[in-house]
Scaffold this active site. Structure first.
Site, PDB file in Angstrom:
ATOM      1  N   ARG A  52     -16.828   9.616  38.679  1.00 42.32           N
ATOM      2  CA  ARG A  52     -15.636   9.991  39.433  1.00 42.32           C
ATOM      3  C   ARG A  52     -16.006  10.116  40.901  1.00 42.32           C
ATOM      4  NH1 ARG A  52     -17.669  13.715  41.624  1.00 42.32           N
ATOM      5  NH2 ARG A  52     -15.666  14.190  42.551  1.00 42.32           N
ATOM      6  N   GLY A  53     -14.934  10.296  41.719  1.00 36.01           N
ATOM      7  CA  GLY A  53     -15.141  10.252  43.162  1.00 36.01           C
ATOM      8  C   GLY A  53     -14.837   8.825  43.614  1.00 36.01           C
ATOM      9  N   ALA A  54     -14.078   8.708  44.710  1.00 36.74           N
ATOM     10  CA  ALA A  54     -13.553   7.397  45.100  1.00 36.74           C
ATOM     11  C   ALA A  54     -14.624   6.310  45.256  1.00 36.74           C
ATOM     12  CB  ALA A  54     -12.726   7.557  46.378  1.00 36.74           C
ATOM     13  N   ARG A  95      -7.531   4.405  36.996  1.00 37.89           N
ATOM     14  CA  ARG A  95      -7.113   5.513  37.870  1.00 37.89           C
ATOM     15  C   ARG A  95      -6.386   4.922  39.084  1.00 37.89           C
ATOM     16  NH1 ARG A  95     -11.077  10.317  39.013  1.00 37.89           N
ATOM     17  NH2 ARG A  95      -9.102  11.452  38.972  1.00 37.89           N
ATOM     18  N   GLN A 202     -14.515  20.456  39.680  1.00 36.52           N
ATOM     19  CA  GLN A 202     -15.531  19.622  40.350  1.00 36.52           C
ATOM     20  C   GLN A 202     -16.304  20.419  41.400  1.00 36.52           C
ATOM     21  OE1 GLN A 202     -12.420  18.681  39.706  1.00 36.52           O
ATOM     22  NE2 GLN A 202     -12.219  16.480  39.391  1.00 36.52           N
ATOM     23  N   ASP A 243      -9.467  10.196  48.689  1.00 37.17           N
ATOM     24  CA  ASP A 243      -9.332   9.073  47.761  1.00 37.17           C
ATOM     25  C   ASP A 243      -8.602   7.906  48.382  1.00 37.17           C
ATOM     26  OD1 ASP A 243      -9.537  11.669  46.072  1.00 37.17           O
ATOM     27  OD2 ASP A 243     -10.249   9.995  44.843  1.00 37.17           O
ATOM     28  N   ASN A 253      -6.181  13.514  48.600  1.00 41.76           N
ATOM     29  CA  ASN A 253      -7.449  14.033  48.057  1.00 41.76           C
ATOM     30  C   ASN A 253      -7.113  14.960  46.893  1.00 41.76           C
ATOM     31  OD1 ASN A 253     -10.333  14.173  48.101  1.00 41.76           O
ATOM     32  ND2 ASN A 253     -10.175  16.229  48.916  1.00 41.76           N
ATOM     33  N   LYS A 254      -8.148  15.465  46.281  1.00 44.27           N
ATOM     34  CA  LYS A 254      -8.013  16.317  45.098  1.00 44.27           C
ATOM     35  C   LYS A 254      -6.952  17.392  45.279  1.00 44.27           C
ATOM     36  CE  LYS A 254      -9.598  16.028  41.938  1.00 44.27           C
ATOM     37  NZ  LYS A 254      -8.860  15.313  40.858  1.00 44.27           N
TER      38      LYS A 254
HETATM   39  O1  MRU Z   1     -10.681  13.357  40.290  1.00 45.59           O
HETATM   40  P1  MRU Z   1     -11.938  13.126  41.057  1.00 45.59           P
HETATM   41  O2  MRU Z   1     -13.034  14.067  40.700  1.00 45.59           O
HETATM   42  O3  MRU Z   1     -12.371  11.678  41.024  1.00 45.59           O
HETATM   43  O4  MRU Z   1     -11.527  13.434  42.564  1.00 45.59           O
HETATM   44  C1  MRU Z   1     -12.473  13.236  43.577  1.00 45.59           C
HETATM   45  C2  MRU Z   1     -11.988  13.607  44.923  1.00 45.59           C
HETATM   46  O5  MRU Z   1     -10.865  13.992  45.126  1.00 45.59           O
HETATM   47  C3  MRU Z   1     -12.959  13.406  46.064  1.00 45.59           C
HETATM   48  O6  MRU Z   1     -12.753  14.346  47.069  1.00 45.59           O
HETATM   49  C4  MRU Z   1     -12.734  11.993  46.646  1.00 45.59           C
HETATM   50  O7  MRU Z   1     -12.747  11.034  45.648  1.00 45.59           O
HETATM   51  C5  MRU Z   1     -13.762  11.660  47.656  1.00 45.59           C
HETATM   52  S1  MRU Z   1     -15.347  11.356  46.947  1.00 45.59           S
HETATM   53  C6  MRU Z   1     -16.416  10.958  48.186  1.00 45.59           C
END
Ligand code: MRU
Length: 352
Positions: A52-54, A95, A202, A243, A253-254
């Site tokens: 996970r994470g963009a 996603r 997270q 994201d 973002n999250k």
């Molecule tokens: O749902 P997730 O854990 O994939 O969400 C991740 C985030 O929101 C991060 O802040 C974003 O992807 C940036 S990662 C460098």
């Protein structure tokens, strides 16, 4: 100061055609690596947030596509290209919010199309090289973001972050955490406050863990504590990841990031967003057109495996929110820190 972030487990490795993902759902209790054998497994790993994470899902998606072509070199190139497009669309469906997934897959599809007259084995080989290049580039982009953001971190600052935009979400230094790792390496002392980030934690499971492993002074907060901590004057700077950044500088973002941005604005605390160019979506004009992933019920109705909500309760579970650009102090990219007016400044920075 030791560069302890280099000892963190890698979220993604590609070794002679074998894709291995660190199962982030099990951190910090267990460090489990899982080999990926087929495209459905990669889709599922992205969907379930094992990876996970963009930036990380972009890299994993690219390798997932390469993996899906292992037994396809016998196809003629027209059928191969069709398969590549179909498999890319499938992986992209895992996603919807982080644009890096689409960006990486599109990069591979476009490369494949440009090689339409080449033998299938060569097309597959070039796609593998390109996926590895995306992975290497991601490492370099994080370093660039770190270098650009480093001057923001002054001795004895308190820095708040939300979710995990760290090493685990990328290929090495993270985005929001990159300036922190570099500042720590240079012996600058500062304190990080990590929001736990309900519902999937997270911030608690990943950010506070990786910063602690790297020897950075980190304090975990429940999400609803940020306002109080800010009111005590403990936060000088907010840095989060993203994201997807729309062309006008609105930032997805999250979930919970918007609340942090509003609080930062209230307390006059600079609010920065860190990302590589692959997260900037010039094709999306404003944040309100970004598709926000809605996730399942149990993430909200349960805490871990234990149900904490009444049966049959109505629920919502948007995984992301959008912070309007007027709440953003700056976007830290590998090329520099972009400030308002975002639309023209982003375009100028990334003009070909
Ligand atoms: O749902 P997730 O854990 O994939 O969400 C991740 C985030 O929101 C991060 O802040 C974003 O992807 C940036 S990662 C460098």
């Amino acid at each position: 100061m030791a560069a302890n972030y280099l000892n963190l487990p890698k979220s993604i490795t590609w070794n002679n055609g074998t894709l291995t993902l660190l199962d982030q759902t099990q951190l910090p209790i267990k460090t489990v690596f899982e080999e990926q054998h087929h495209i459905e497994q990669v889709w599922d790993s992205i969907k379930q947030l094992k990876v996970r994470g963009a930036p990380a899902i972009g890299v994993a998606g690219a390798y997932g596509l390469v993996l899906s072509l292992k037994d396809k070199t016998h196809l003629n190139s027209r059928d191969l290209l069709r398969t590549i497009e179909k498999n890319a669309a499938y992986l992209d469906s895992a996603r919807p919010t982080a644009v890096n997934l689409k960006w990486a897959l599109t990069r591979l599809v476009e490369l494949a199309n440009s090689l339409a007259d080449r033998p299938s084995a060569e097309i597959c080989d070039r796609l593998e090289q390109e996926a590895m290049q995306i992975h290497t580039e991601d490492r370099q982009l994080c370093r660039g973001i770190g270098a650009q953001g480093l001057p923001l971190i002054q001795p004895n600052m308190g820095i708040l972050t939300h979710c995990n935009a760290g090493s685990l979400a990328t290929s090495e230094l993270g985005t929001a955490t990159a300036p922190m790792y570099l500042a720590h390496e240079r012996g600058i002392s500062f304190k990080v406050y990590a929001d736990e980030t309900r519902p999937l934690l997270q911030g608690s499971r990943l950010t506070s863990w990786e910063l602690q492993q790297a020897g950075i002074d980190v304090t975990l907060l429940c999400d609803n504590m940020a306002a109080h901590i800010m009111s005590q004057g403990l936060i000088d700077l907010v840095i989060v990841g993203t994201d997807r950044v729309a062309a006008n500088g609105d930032v997805a973002n999250k979930i919970g990031t918007l609340g942090v941005a509003i609080l930062a604005n209230h307390f006059n605390i600079p609010f920065y967003v860190a990302c590589p160019y692959s997260t900037i979506d010039f094709a999306t004009a404003k944040g309100d057109s970004i598709v926000i992933e809605e996730r399942g019920e149990t993430e909200v109705t349960h805490f871990g495996l234990r149900r904490t909500a009444p049966d049959n309760i109505q629920y919502r579970n948007p995984a992301f929110d959008v912070t309007p650009h007027h709440l953003v102090t700056g976007i830290i990219t590998e090329r520099g820190i972009v400030q308002a007016p975002f639309e023209s400044n982003l375009q100028q920075l990334y003009a070909a």
